[in-house]
Design an enzyme around this catalytic site. Structure first.
Site, PDB file in Angstrom:
ATOM      1  N   LYS A 266       0.836  -1.210   0.000  1.00 35.61           N
ATOM      2  CA  LYS A 266       0.000   0.000   0.000  1.00 35.61           C
ATOM      3  C   LYS A 266       0.867   1.255   0.000  1.00 35.61           C
ATOM      4  O   LYS A 266       0.619   2.205  -0.754  1.00 35.61           O
ATOM      5  CB  LYS A 266      -0.900   0.010   1.236  1.00 35.61           C
ATOM      6  CG  LYS A 266      -1.658   1.322   1.460  1.00 35.61           C
ATOM      7  CD  LYS A 266      -2.533   1.248   2.687  1.00 35.61           C
ATOM      8  CE  LYS A 266      -1.851   1.689   3.946  1.00 35.61           C
ATOM      9  NZ  LYS A 266      -2.036   3.112   4.276  1.00 35.61           N
ATOM     10  N   ASN A 267       1.910   1.252   0.825  1.00 35.36           N
ATOM     11  CA  ASN A 267       2.721   2.450   0.990  1.00 35.36           C
ATOM     12  C   ASN A 267       3.679   2.693  -0.172  1.00 35.36           C
ATOM     13  O   ASN A 267       4.387   3.707  -0.182  1.00 35.36           O
ATOM     14  CB  ASN A 267       3.493   2.392   2.312  1.00 35.36           C
ATOM     15  CG  ASN A 267       2.576   2.541   3.508  1.00 35.36           C
ATOM     16  OD1 ASN A 267       1.455   3.040   3.388  1.00 35.36           O
ATOM     17  ND2 ASN A 267       3.024   2.097   4.663  1.00 35.36           N
TER      18      ASN A 267
ATOM     19  N   CYS B  15      -5.924   7.479   9.763  1.00 35.71           N
ATOM     20  CA  CYS B  15      -5.997   6.933  11.114  1.00 35.71           C
ATOM     21  C   CYS B  15      -5.644   7.997  12.145  1.00 35.71           C
ATOM     22  O   CYS B  15      -4.729   8.791  11.954  1.00 35.71           O
ATOM     23  CB  CYS B  15      -5.017   5.761  11.271  1.00 35.71           C
ATOM     24  SG  CYS B  15      -5.474   4.281  10.367  1.00 35.71           S
TER      25      CYS B  15
ATOM     26  N   ARG C 268       0.844  14.015  12.183  1.00 35.43           N
ATOM     27  CA  ARG C 268       1.731  13.825  11.044  1.00 35.43           C
ATOM     28  C   ARG C 268       1.688  15.132  10.245  1.00 35.43           C
ATOM     29  O   ARG C 268       1.013  15.230   9.232  1.00 35.43           O
ATOM     30  CB  ARG C 268       1.279  12.633  10.190  1.00 35.43           C
ATOM     31  CG  ARG C 268       1.474  11.310  10.911  1.00 35.43           C
ATOM     32  CD  ARG C 268       1.350  10.138   9.972  1.00 35.43           C
ATOM     33  NE  ARG C 268       0.053   9.515  10.098  1.00 35.43           N
ATOM     34  CZ  ARG C 268      -0.243   8.326   9.598  1.00 35.43           C
ATOM     35  NH1 ARG C 268       0.646   7.633   8.934  1.00 35.43           N
ATOM     36  NH2 ARG C 268      -1.447   7.836   9.734  1.00 35.43           N
TER      37      ARG C 268
ATOM     38  N   ASP D  23       4.715   0.451  12.257  1.00 33.11           N
ATOM     39  CA  ASP D  23       3.577  -0.258  11.662  1.00 33.11           C
ATOM     40  C   ASP D  23       3.523  -1.734  12.062  1.00 33.11           C
ATOM     41  O   ASP D  23       2.556  -2.425  11.726  1.00 33.11           O
ATOM     42  CB  ASP D  23       3.615  -0.150  10.132  1.00 33.11           C
ATOM     43  CG  ASP D  23       3.033   1.167   9.627  1.00 33.11           C
ATOM     44  OD1 ASP D  23       2.493   1.930  10.458  1.00 33.11           O
ATOM     45  OD2 ASP D  23       3.116   1.424   8.420  1.00 33.11           O
TER      46      ASP D  23
ATOM     47  N   ARG E 113      -8.485  -0.907   4.678  1.00 34.30           N
ATOM     48  CA  ARG E 113      -7.662   0.167   4.103  1.00 34.30           C
ATOM     49  C   ARG E 113      -6.264  -0.325   3.770  1.00 34.30           C
ATOM     50  O   ARG E 113      -5.593   0.255   2.912  1.00 34.30           O
ATOM     51  CB  ARG E 113      -7.549   1.341   5.084  1.00 34.30           C
ATOM     52  CG  ARG E 113      -8.801   2.193   5.197  1.00 34.30           C
ATOM     53  CD  ARG E 113      -8.553   3.415   6.083  1.00 34.30           C
ATOM     54  NE  ARG E 113      -7.294   4.037   5.706  1.00 34.30           N
ATOM     55  CZ  ARG E 113      -6.299   4.293   6.561  1.00 34.30           C
ATOM     56  NH1 ARG E 113      -6.413   3.968   7.827  1.00 34.30           N
ATOM     57  NH2 ARG E 113      -5.196   4.860   6.140  1.00 34.30           N
TER      58      ARG E 113
END
Length: 422
Positions: free
Chosen positions: A22-23, A117, A122, A309, A401
């Protein structure tokens, strides 16, 4: 609202196909905005965040076609509206990644301050400061970052950018923006995550001149234009690590195809110290585990350290391991929100500021729990796999997600897990 019903106590065995990261996929979809040529991405995971990003770029006028085989074709030639509105990005922090490419190619961009989230601050101020150093004029008003080039300036200009903190999305934004800037850009204090290296490799295929990716200092020589390319999204190291922790907790013997052990050194070292047998080869990782693991203390840090993570997932393993452990979270201030839910399952955890003090228990007891963020969801699923009785995990839209068909993959290796429609 969907939920996951898990009946714990079953060991795991078989093979899991690890999806694309995803990232990596999210910034690479944004990188396609840098050219009017067609870009093809392979191994794109089927995730809610990816669907949101595709919806976002289509709203700009981009043609984006998704195939059944994980391929996405993007043509940003007809892009007509360099704007990322709030209603499309309110659930996803990665929307800020559209800022650099749009500004670099079109000289203007309007991007909503991002959502995602609720795991902590951030700030986007690093993105703004870096792009301002490259000559952009940026104001924040009414919840939007409004960026443009000064009158008479046609391109961003190369600059030396040193961020106040290590920022993954900041590094990605600067990489993309600098690829089309005039002159040389040097990124100091750059993030080193594998997903950044994968983005850089894609940009190089598009004609960018980049050196030093994977280190703290990246050098980019801007070019006049970028062209299309075909690129395969790197395997998801966090999905890989999540399944490794699940097998270590539940016991079993599982092979993770496409897993990259070289992207997970810190996690694999801890799993081996805990008592799991982890072997790896070209394109696979195998984990074998039996009995209770030994609890491991760790501290989250930027890559190549232990990833934030993976903190919640490893805590699920520590919860039923032998002995005590301490987990120190240094990246996000709100990333212990899963703890109260784990305690409902019988875990012994005390929070002291940035430190979780844990004492492993012999068994957890199934209960109804609520997911609070993406990785917390995964940790509760792991806890449910080892808990006695039934565990019902609510609010799994967080899980969707970031994990591609997680319950189907777990069922495929023997877990008793099903999605329950609300």
């Amino acid at each position: 609202m969907d939920k996951l019903l898990i009946k714990g106590g079953k060991p795991l065995a078989g093979t899991v196909e690890i999806s694309g990261a995803k990232n990596a996929a999210l910034p690479e979809l944004c990188a396609a905005l840098l050219t009017a040529d067609e870009v093809t991405l392979r191994n794109v995971p089927r995730l809610q965040d990816v669907a949101t990003m595709l919806k976002l770029i289509r709203n700009m006028g981009v043609e984006a076609e998704r195939g059944d085989d994980g391929t996405v074709r993007i043509n940003a030639g007809p892009l007509s509206s360099p704007e990322a509105p709030y209603e499309l990005v309110k659930t996803m922090r990665a929307s800020v990644l559209a800022l650099g490419p749009l500004l670099a190619r079109f000289g203007e961009a309007t991007v909503s301050l991002p959502g995602g989230c609720a795991i902590g601050s951030r700030p986007v101020d690093q993105h703004i400061k870096g792009l301002q150093a490259m000559g952009a004029e940026i104001v924040v008003e009414h919840g939007y970052m409004i960026a443009k080039l000064p009158a008479g300036q046609k391109r961003l200009r190369g600059a030396s950018i040193t961020t106040d903190m290590v920022t993954v999305t900041g590094t990605e934004n600067f990489l993309m923006a600098a690829s089309l800037a005039e002159g040389e850009t040097i990124l100091e204090n750059a993030a080193q995550e594998p997903e950044i290296g994968d983005l850089a490799e894609m940009l190089i295929k598009m004609g960018a001149k980049i050196e030093g990716h994977g280190t703290r200092r990246i050098r980019i020589q801007g070019v006049d234009r970028l062209h299309g390319c075909t690129h395969q999204v790197v395997a998801d190291r966090i999905e890989t690590g999540t399944f490794l922790c699940a097998v270590a907790a539940a016991g079993g013997d599982v092979v993770l195809n496409h897993g990259r052990a070289d992207h997970l050194d810190a996690v694999i070292d801890k799993l081996r110290e805990a008592g799991a047998t982890v072997t790896a080869g070209e394109g696979f990782i195998r984990i074998q585990a039996s009995g209770r693991m030994k609890a491991q203390s760790f501290r989250t840090t930027e890559y190549p350290g232990f990833p934030t993570d993976m903190q919640a997932q490893f805590m699920a393993l520590n919860a039923i391991a032998q002995g005590g452990s301490t987990v120190t979270e240094t990246i996000f201030e709100n990333r212990f929100m899963h703890v109260n839910e784990m305690v409902r399952l019988g875990a012994k955890i005390q929070i002291e500021g940035k430190v979780a003090v844990m004492e492993g228990v012999e068994k957890l007891s199934g209960a109804t729990v609520m997911a609070t963020d993406l990785r917390a969801s995964a940790s509760l699923v792991i806890a449910g796999l080892v808990a006695e009785g039934e565990t019902l995990v609510d609010r799994i839209y967080h899980l969707d997600r970031g994990y591609d068909q997680m319950e189907a993959k777990l069922r495929g290796i023997g877990a008793d897990i099903e999605r329950v429609k609300a």
